[in-house]
Design an enzyme around this catalytic site. Structure first.
Site: not given
Ligand code: 8X3
Length: 264
Positions: A169, A165
């Site tokens: 991002k 993830y």
């Molecule tokens: C989501 C926020 O803190 O789970 O984009 O990365 S976090």
């Protein structure tokens, strides 16, 4: 009229991906309140209809009018994205503001399943880039347009349990930053919103449907809600054309970093 004027959005057309739930749905309803037309894109047609109904209530509540177009599309499929401009045109509209909101996370393991990794990159990065490029062409031709990308605190700082993830991002953030530079000689605005903890179905998907585990992420502090981020998105979109909020980092008051927070 509120202190911050959103009149610039009256009659504009906003396309929102991932519009069927969470931040996307809240953003759709808030844009309706400004009098903007909506192009709502998501995989779940039934949920889109519910968002459309809420948007129509919102127009009515503030005495404004707008058109709402629903497009069933999966941002992972380029073929779904390629036909969007034609569909919008056939409804007599042209997109002015693109909100790349669709995004997801599945799992917390650093050696994850290939299918999950592919889904995260296809949704958060490749689909977003593909759709953005489609509209960059349009926006360049008409010398106007705003691109709003939903980044994350995970695109600023990596954390354990988020390797894939965070990688998606960070990629989004790099894309956004490069695009900002590439379009510096145009009137096109490029905006990245970077939220911290927002309570939506996001964490439920991360924990593969384990609602209890997802809830525990936010227990003991007041997380952001979808409407908080919707406000930031509408605020950035409604600034005067010469103002580009290039990056907006938004946290709950008791969160400081991906892993440092204060819980009661
Ligand atoms: C989501 C926020 O803190 O789970 O984009 O990365 S976090």
């Amino acid at each position: 009229m509120s202190v911050f004027n959103t009149d610039r959005l009256v009659g504009k057309t906003v396309l929102i991906t991932g519009a069927s739930a969470g931040i996307g749905a809240a953003t759709s309803v808030l844009f309706a309140k400004t009098g903007a037309n909506l192009v709502l894109v998501a995989r779940r047609a039934e949920n889109l209809k519910a968002v459309k109904a809420k948007a129509e209530e919102a127009y009515k509540a503030v005495g404004k009018q707008g058109k709402v177009i629903l497009i069933e599309a999966d941002v992972q499929k380029f073929a779904d994205l390629d036909v969007i401009p034609e569909k919008v045109k056939n409804e007599g509209l042209e997109v002015d503001i693109l909100v790349n909101n669709a995004g997801m996370v599945k799992g917390t393991e650093h050696v994850g399943a290939d299918a999950d990794i592919t889904q995260m990159f296809d949704t958060n990065v490749l689909g977003l880039i593909h759709l953005t490029q489609i509209f960059v062409k349009q926006f360049k031709a008409k010398q106007a347009g705003t691109i709003i990308n939903l980044g994350s605190i995970a695109g600023r700082e990596a954390y354990a349990g988020g390797s894939i993830y965070c990688a998606t991002k960070h990629a989004l953030s790099a894309f956004n930053g490069a695009l900002l530079r590439e379009l510096v000689n145009t009137p096109i605005r490029v905006i990245e919103i970077q939220p911290g903890m927002v309570e939506t179905e996001f964490s439920v998907v991360r924990f593969r449907g384990d609602k209890e585990k997802a809830d525990s992420v936010y227990k003991g502090l007041q997380p952001l809600v979808a409407e908080d981020i919707a406000e930031e998105i509408v605020w950035t979109a409604s600034r005067p054309p010469h103002v580009n909020i290039a990056q907006l980092f938004v946290l709950p008051v008791n969160q400081a970093t991906p892993t440092l927070n204060y819980k009661k």
